[in-house]
Design an enzyme around this catalytic site. Structure first.
Site, PDB file in Angstrom:
ATOM      1  N   ALA A  82       0.745  -1.091   0.097  1.00 50.81           N
ATOM      2  CA  ALA A  82       0.080  -0.076   0.116  1.00 50.81           C
ATOM      3  C   ALA A  82       0.777   1.377   0.092  1.00 50.81           C
ATOM      4  O   ALA A  82       0.624   2.300  -0.712  1.00 50.81           O
ATOM      5  CB  ALA A  82      -0.931   0.004   1.205  1.00 50.81           C
TER       6      ALA A  82
ATOM      7  N   ASP B 282      -2.653   4.962   8.893  1.00 43.49           N
ATOM      8  CA  ASP B 282      -2.353   3.671   8.588  1.00 43.49           C
ATOM      9  C   ASP B 282      -2.865   2.681   9.613  1.00 43.49           C
ATOM     10  O   ASP B 282      -2.304   1.685  10.031  1.00 43.49           O
ATOM     11  CB  ASP B 282      -0.822   3.304   8.827  1.00 43.49           C
TER      12      ASP B 282
END
Length: 714
Positions: free
Chosen positions: A209, A331
């Protein structure tokens, strides 16, 4: 397909331990012919509790509870546990795998996606397989070159490789049967998670990611490697047809041109199958970049990032989702392990999914519908005050939205999460969930000059602002505040029952057993056993290396073992610098260790370790050059060599590098001289002046550290 049967010689030598040439009885030969290697199918996995001596899938059963019914080792005799065997590994990188044990054979992976098969009772090697991952692919791995294990099915062993391949191996020989590429090699994908096998389909996701990819989960035919279905977790370019109707709806929760940055949402770890409801649950990662203002400028929930998604396993068709962190900017991915259980809630039995994702809340979800039943913080949480059970949405603290304010903001948890991939366990005997909790916040600030780079970490946050301050009193306070604990959590009452404090935030995964025991390895290098009901410490053994992986329990010939891989690694020791050094582990020895009652084996003594003296060249660069080097170091180097140029103990500490004084520095950074070890050349993105500035910063930090050391000695 026909099941692969071990050749008679392989059975006698590899499994039964025979080495002679004496004639065998006809009955013995028939018995050996009937034994197959990794002969695991639907029936065995569905009825895994009837084979407590095996550990046939990642979480032992489809429920992923990581609870062993074995109780030969229990709270009354665990003090007699001793080392039965150990196996040295050919690496000093991190070890995160869960061993799989089937019919007296143990299968496991190590760093760089290597696979081994050994005798479970002795550790004697049967075979090994090296997929030969290109070392330079390490630049695409956010969190070390680790692998979390294999899956087995009808004579095959399946492994996902760091460079995106799915490989089927012959369980008897380790030879490849088929291989398929699961990613687009033009994007920075990786695979570190363990595959799962459901109804003849091998399920795998991927990571990347922070490197700018688009997440998905895939199902492949176990016999042939053919792609059967793929579920994308982030919508693609809306000018093109969406892969499914649900992605069209998901696109309404995004703004701007998110698809150009990939979007994130990688399914990098947890995949769980529910045979009762015939549903597959995937845990979806964070959005990319972290700063939502960059990836989705006008806001939005950004489905399906940071969500649990339920799919039909036969087709990959969407069933339901629950987004734990809408519009994530911290995150806070949801790829962490999930557990399936049946609990009495409000005097009614409920089939539930238990989840402790990074965002710090423990969720109890109805696994048929995705309804949130309850959610409470299991660690310090400052980004939200709670979860509204009517809407299912978190009640956010507006100040935590650093990307909206333009100012930096300390937030708890940080990107390590309140809990990450490290395995949790649920005991049906105590009805408690055992969680390795991480107590660590982070200073989030938008990167005002963010530009996506092909070889850098792309979070759009300012890692310089988040770096460890070097004022001694401030640093001391921060280091003292960052810690962890092992928590025994009651999911019905949403309350902690007991805890064990840890000085390091990151420790090993957890195993619970019917012997009223909980096992966990520590960053300091111990495997420890606790009473599952009270948390009383009952036993500890020195593993000689920090532990992040989880133990398993199995039995061979009526004798119970507890085994685990040890080896300090992963994102924490690579990226967090002085915080990771706080664990106290200065040597890293990667091994598999297996214990049993009365085990008498001793590990060889560790060699005496004396840290080299810090003798940096004199710092002569001007402040502007050092400042430029700091920004480049934190963007390109810190994720491997540590925050503020302090290594956490796995990869080289650049402050001690001899290359600081000669041209070899440029040979490594720009010329690729260390590419065989995993250090890619940055020539495509860094100039010689850039590399010189990074060196100037490292020299500055080395001199700063030397002065600090001298001051402490005084």
């Amino acid at each position: 397909m026909q099941r692969k049967v071990i050749p008679i010689v392989a059975i006698s030598l590899a499994l039964l331990g025979g080495a002679g040439c004496r004639p065998k009885s006809e009955g013995r030969l028939r018995l050996e012919r009937a034994i197959s290697v990794a002969d695991v199918d639907d029936s065995r996995l569905l009825h895994a509790d009837q084979e407590p001596g095996n550990w046939m899938s990642h979480g032992r059963t489809y429920s992923e509870q990581r609870f062993s019914p074995l109780k030969q080792i229990n709270d009354q005799n665990v003090a007699q546990l001793g080392l039965a065997w150990y196996m040295d590994l050919d690496t000093r990188r991190g070890q995160e795998a869960t061993p799989i044990v089937v019919d007296r054979v143990m299968y496991f992976t190590t760093a760089w996606s290597k696979v081994f098969a050994v005798k479970a009772a002795t550790g004697e090697k049967l075979w090994s397989y090296d997929p030969k991952v290109p070392p330079e692919w390490a630049v695409n791995a956010c969190c070390d070159v680790v692998n979390r294990g294999v899956a087995v099915w009808r004579g095959k062993v399946f492994v996902g490789t760091l460079d995106g391949r799915l490989v089927a191996l012959d369980a008897a020989t380790g030879k490849p049967i088929w291989e398929t590429l699961t990613i687009d090699r033009n994007s920075r994908y990786t695979i570190t998670g363990a595959p799962r096998v459901v109804k003849g389909k091998v399920l795998i996701g991927n990571g990347g990611a922070e490197m700018g990819v688009r997440g998905y989960a895939s199902a492949y035919d176990a016999d042939t490697g053919k792609l059967l279905w793929r579920f994308y977790t982030v919508p693609g370019d809306p000018s093109k047809p969406f892969e499914s109707p649900m992605l069209k709806k998901a696109a309404e929760t995004w703004t701007g041109e998110w698809w150009k940055l990939g979007g994130g949402g990688t399914v990098w770890d947890s995949i769980v199958y529910d045979p009762e409801l015939d549903l597959l649950y995937i845990g979806v990662g964070n959005g990319t970049p972290w700063d939502r203002r960059v990836r989705s400028p006008r806001g939005g929930d950004n489905l399906f990032t940071s969500s649990v998604v339920a799919l039909k396993p036969d087709t990959g068709e969407y069933v339901w989702h629950y987004q734990e962190t809408p519009g994530d900017a911290w995150d806070f991915d949801s790829a962490e392990p999930m557990i399936l259980a049946s609990l009495m809630i409000g005097n009614s039995p409920r089939k539930v999914l238990l989840h402790a994702p990074k965002n710090g809340f423990f969720y109890v979800l109805d696994r048929a519908t995705g309804e949130v039943i309850s959610a409470k913080p299991y660690t310090a949480v400052t980004w939200a005050t709670g979860v509204d059970l009517k809407t299912g949405r978190p009640m956010e603290n507006a100040a935590a939205r650093y990307e909206d304010s333009g100012k930096g903001m300390p937030v708890a948890p940080g990107p390590l999460g309140g809990h990450s991939w490290h395995s949790i366990s649920f005991s049906p005997l105590t009805s408690l969930v055992y969680i390795p909790v991480e107590d660590a916040g982070f200073f989030y600030k938008s990167d005002e000059h963010f530009e996506e780079k092909a070889l850098a970490f792309n979070t759009a946050t300012d890692f310089v602002a988040a770096g460890m301050p070097q004022k001694p009193d401030v640093k001391k306070a921060i280091l003292e505040s960052i810690k962890g604990h092992l928590s025994a959590w009651d999911p019905v009452r949403q309350k902690e029952v007991w805890r064990v404090e840890r000085s390091s935030p990151v420790n090993g995964g957890v195993l619970s057993t019917a012997g009223n025991l909980v096992f966990e390895g520590t960053a300091q290098g111990n495997l420890e056993a606790y009473s599952a009901d009270t948390g009383q410490k009952l036993w500890s053994a020195d593993t000689q290396s920090g532990v992040v992986a989880a133990p398993v329990a199995y039995s061979v010939n009526g004798e119970q073992y507890v085994a685990l891989e040890v080896g300090w690694g992963g994102v924490f020791p690579l990226a967090t610098g002085e915080v990771a050094l706080k664990s106290g582990r200065v040597q890293n020895v990667s091994r598999v260790l297996s214990y049993k009652l009365g085990g008498k084996v001793n590990l060889p003594p560790l060699p005496v370790f004396s840290p080299p003296p810090l003798k940096p060249p004199r710092s002569t660069a001007d402040s502007m050059t050092v400042e430029k080097g700091e920004g480049l170091y934190e963007r390109y180097c810190s994720n491997c060599h540590g925050d503020v140029a302090v290594s956490g103990g796995v990869l080289p500490d650049l402050r001690y590098s001899s290359t600081l004084e000669n041209e070899q520095w440029f040979d490594v950074v720009l010329g690729g001289a260390s590419q065989p070890s995993g250090m890619v050349s940055f020539r495509k993105e860094l100039s010689r002046d850039d590399a010189a500035a990074i060196r100037a910063y490292v020299i500055f930090r080395a001199n700063q550290s030397l002065a600090e050391t001298k001051a402490i000695r005084k």
